[in-house]
Motif scaffolding. Structure first.
Motif, PDB file in Angstrom:
ATOM      1  N   PHE A 110      21.737  48.960   7.293  1.00 15.03           N
ATOM      2  CA  PHE A 110      22.249  47.623   7.770  1.00 15.03           C
ATOM      3  C   PHE A 110      21.496  46.474   6.811  1.00 15.03           C
ATOM      4  O   PHE A 110      21.566  45.599   7.211  1.00 15.03           O
ATOM      5  N   ARG A 111      21.467  46.854   5.668  1.00 16.13           N
ATOM      6  CA  ARG A 111      20.742  46.028   4.776  1.00 16.13           C
ATOM      7  C   ARG A 111      21.603  44.833   4.629  1.00 16.13           C
ATOM      8  O   ARG A 111      20.823  43.551   4.650  1.00 16.13           O
ATOM      9  N   ASP A 112      23.003  44.950   4.329  1.00  9.62           N
ATOM     10  CA  ASP A 112      23.759  43.724   4.082  1.00  9.62           C
ATOM     11  C   ASP A 112      23.838  42.734   5.426  1.00  9.62           C
ATOM     12  O   ASP A 112      23.585  41.488   5.223  1.00  9.62           O
ATOM     13  N   GLN A 113      23.909  43.289   6.302  1.00 11.35           N
ATOM     14  CA  GLN A 113      23.826  42.623   7.734  1.00 11.35           C
ATOM     15  C   GLN A 113      22.432  42.020   8.001  1.00 11.35           C
ATOM     16  O   GLN A 113      22.460  40.507   8.246  1.00 11.35           O
ATOM     17  N   ILE A 114      21.388  42.496   7.806  1.00  8.25           N
ATOM     18  CA  ILE A 114      20.298  41.862   7.831  1.00  8.25           C
ATOM     19  C   ILE A 114      20.064  40.756   7.058  1.00  8.25           C
ATOM     20  O   ILE A 114      19.437  39.585   7.424  1.00  8.25           O
ATOM     21  N   ALA A 115      20.329  40.845   5.723  1.00  4.04           N
ATOM     22  CA  ALA A 115      20.070  39.911   4.745  1.00  4.04           C
ATOM     23  C   ALA A 115      20.946  38.671   4.986  1.00  4.04           C
ATOM     24  O   ALA A 115      20.410  37.541   5.083  1.00  4.04           O
ATOM     25  N   ALA A 116      22.070  38.868   5.407  1.00  4.18           N
ATOM     26  CA  ALA A 116      22.845  37.919   6.047  1.00  4.18           C
ATOM     27  C   ALA A 116      22.644  37.030   7.105  1.00  4.18           C
ATOM     28  O   ALA A 116      22.433  35.887   7.419  1.00  4.18           O
ATOM     29  N   TRP A 117      21.932  37.821   8.165  1.00  6.57           N
ATOM     30  CA  TRP A 117      21.142  37.074   9.160  1.00  6.57           C
ATOM     31  C   TRP A 117      19.797  36.267   8.737  1.00  6.57           C
ATOM     32  O   TRP A 117      19.893  35.319   9.599  1.00  6.57           O
ATOM     33  N   LEU A 160      20.266  39.531  -0.883  1.00  7.88           N
ATOM     34  CA  LEU A 160      19.193  40.222  -1.015  1.00  7.88           C
ATOM     35  C   LEU A 160      18.974  41.388  -0.192  1.00  7.88           C
ATOM     36  O   LEU A 160      18.098  42.027  -0.117  1.00  7.88           O
ATOM     37  N   GLY A 161      20.175  42.062  -0.005  1.00 12.23           N
ATOM     38  CA  GLY A 161      20.419  43.500   0.617  1.00 12.23           C
ATOM     39  C   GLY A 161      19.666  44.565  -0.031  1.00 12.23           C
ATOM     40  O   GLY A 161      18.966  45.211   0.720  1.00 12.23           O
ATOM     41  N   LEU A 162      19.842  44.672  -1.390  1.00 12.51           N
ATOM     42  CA  LEU A 162      19.463  45.800  -1.898  1.00 12.51           C
ATOM     43  C   LEU A 162      17.859  45.451  -1.856  1.00 12.51           C
ATOM     44  O   LEU A 162      17.149  46.659  -1.832  1.00 12.51           O
ATOM     45  N   GLY A 163      17.248  44.516  -2.274  1.00 13.36           N
ATOM     46  CA  GLY A 163      16.112  44.147  -2.308  1.00 13.36           C
ATOM     47  C   GLY A 163      15.260  44.473  -1.118  1.00 13.36           C
ATOM     48  O   GLY A 163      14.151  44.943  -1.001  1.00 13.36           O
ATOM     49  N   SER A 170      11.764  48.045   1.782  1.00  8.26           N
ATOM     50  CA  SER A 170      11.387  48.900   3.169  1.00  8.26           C
ATOM     51  C   SER A 170      10.509  50.242   2.771  1.00  8.26           C
ATOM     52  O   SER A 170       9.929  50.931   3.740  1.00  8.26           O
ATOM     53  N   ILE A 171      10.671  50.714   1.680  1.00  8.15           N
ATOM     54  CA  ILE A 171       9.746  51.890   1.232  1.00  8.15           C
ATOM     55  C   ILE A 171       8.358  51.789   1.770  1.00  8.15           C
ATOM     56  O   ILE A 171       7.745  52.464   1.977  1.00  8.15           O
TER      57      ILE A 171
END
Length: 494
Positions: free
Chosen positions: A103-110, A116-119, A124-125
């Motif tokens: 859900f990286r893109d949704q989190i980034a938008a939120w 920054l979805g990929l970042g 998260s590693i």
């Protein structure tokens, strides 16, 4: 008991060395990175850190404190609980990473940074690496092996020199900070595993898990509220302003706190250990608290006032010319931090040393009630308004601390303030002198001369107070700490 005393004295020594060394290295490295990367890069990483740290609050769930503090019935119970804590931590971390990745893109938008979805996914590693190290660190602390933790913290501290700074020279963007952070946690894990006597075993018990969770419930709630206190500003600014201003905001706070942390990081952990041992003796408890508070304020107050008066010089030296837009915020945050931390940090230490985490939770909730709406109001009004509004909120926290300590712990507010009168008077006088010196000339050389004059003025005035002369001439921290630690009992908890 003698063995515990010896271990505790050694632990305190290594804890002090660790705090001082790491907190001296961090600002120096930050000075270099601030000149290689833009505020926008730091703003982007602040958003990623906010997401990752929120996940880490839940994945740890207070298990580290459980391992450190719990008195186990036998060695078997201890081993089982440590393994359950490790696997619980690791499994929840793995779930958190998978959720963030999917859900990286949704989190980034939120969070207000849709690009920054990929970042966020890559950063998260660190959650897995922190989970791997967390219980290892708890085991070392339980055994009072702070020497090994010193090596692990040093691995974290020097990693930016060999990883982050070279990558910043190559990439010139936030990826240097992201990869550098992952590298820090990786090297820490390697050091901890290499020197660990405890070995991971495939064991799990839901009974042990329930015991741990019930023990750690208040700690988990406290950690969540502390996260909101620390990161709510980043979320709000990310929504109302851009990465540039978010970078200015976060980097200034981090920079000022890191310099103040050279003092607080060395004093507060030792104060907590000492107060925990004399919590049943009210007179000695209060005297110990006031001794540490006087010593702490002796350095923190002039540091904060000096950074406020010479904010342009400080910003130029610590961050560089591209950060001058944040000079006013740097000065105000340092001033408010210095004026309030002598109350805030010590109030928090009282709550913990008295075994009252619920009071800390209550104070955090009240503070957030003021923090969030005022920060939103400041961000909506623009960065200049935010620079004034956000530092002033700290006064509310200080007043709350004084009131809670006065009512619940019977340590009178006027006694706390009276204890700090010499430092306040001398620091304010020093600030006035510095202000008039800057009116003579704003040339950088003259500013350095003015700083030197202010230092002489401050310590010259402080020596006029008999109580402060005793503090200065008797300033032998290691010896004083060793004497305090004679109060250690067999049920010592660090």
């Amino acid at each position: 008991m003698d063995n515990i005393k010896q271990k505790s004295v050694a632990a305190t020594k290594w804890s002090l060395i660790t705090e001082v060394v790491t907190k001296l290295l961090s600002p120096i490295i930050n000075m270099v990175l601030a000149r290689l990367l833009t505020p926008s890069a730091f703003g982007a990483v602040a958003v990623m850190t906010m997401v990752v740290s929120f996940a880490e609050v839940f994945t740890d769930a207070g298990f580290q404190k459980y391992v450190i503090q719990k008195k186990f019935e036998d060695k078997k119970a201890e081993e089982e609980s440590i393994n359950v804590a490790f696997w619980s931590n690791f499994i929840m971390s793995l779930i958190a990473v998978l959720i963030i990745v999917f859900f990286r893109d949704q989190i980034a938008a939120w969070v207000g940074s849709p690009d920054l979805g990929l970042g966020i996914a890559v950063s998260s590693i660190s959650i897995l690496l922190v989970a791997f190290s967390s219980i290892q660190i708890a085991v070392y602390k339980r055994k009072l092996d702070f020497k090994t933790l010193f090596y692990a913290r040093m691995a974290i501290s020097v990693t930016p020199i060999f990883v982050t700074i070279p990558l910043a020279l190559i990439f010139r963007n936030y990826w240097a900070l992201v990869i550098g952070t992952i590298g820090k946690h990786l090297f820490q894990s390697i050091v901890l595993v290499a020197k660990s006597e405890w070995k991971i075993k495939f064991f799990y018990s839901f009974r042990r898990f329930r015991e741990m969770f019930s023990f750690s419930a208040w700690s988990l709630l406290e950690s969540i509220l502390i996260w909101f206190t620390g990161y709510s500003g980043i979320f709000i600014i990310g929504r109302y302003l851009n990465d540039h201003y978010l970078g200015l905001y976060r980097t200034v706070i981090t920079t000022v706190n890191s310099y103040m942390g050279i003092v607080t990081g060395s004093v507060v952990p030792v104060l907590f250990a000492t107060l925990s041992r004399c919590q049943d003796d009210d007179l000695q408890y209060k005297n110990t608290l006031f001794d540490f508070q006087r010593m702490f304020a002796l350095f923190s107050l002039p540091m904060g006032v000096g950074m406020f008066v010479f904010s342009d010089l400080v910003t130029t030296i610590l961050l560089g010319s591209q950060w001058m837009e944040a000079s006013r915020f740097m000065g105000l945050w340092a001033l408010m931090n210095a004026l309030t931390v002598v109350v805030n940090d010590f109030a928090g230490t009282i709550y913990r040393s008295k075994g009252k985490p619920n009071i800390s939770v209550f104070s955090q909730i009240i503070y957030l009630i003021f923090l969030i709406p005022i920060t939103i109001w400041g961000a909506k009004g623009g960065f200049d308004l935010l620079c004034t509004a956000r530092p002033m909120i700290r006064i509310i926290g200080a007043l709350m601390g004084l009131i809670i300590v006065h009512i619940i712990f019977k340590i009178k507010a006027w006694e706390v303030l009276k204890n700090l009168v010499p430092q306040f008077v001398c620091a304010i006088t020093m600030g006035v002198v510095g202000h008039f010196l800057l009116m003579v000339s704003s040339h950088m050389v003259w500013q350095f001369v003015s700083v030197f004059i202010c230092i002489i003025v401050y310590f010259g005035l402080i020596m006029l107070f008999p109580s402060m002369r005793k503090v200065i001439f008797g300033l032998k921290p290691v010896n004083k700490i060793a004497k305090k630690l004679k109060l250690i009992k067999e049920d010592v908890k660090i």
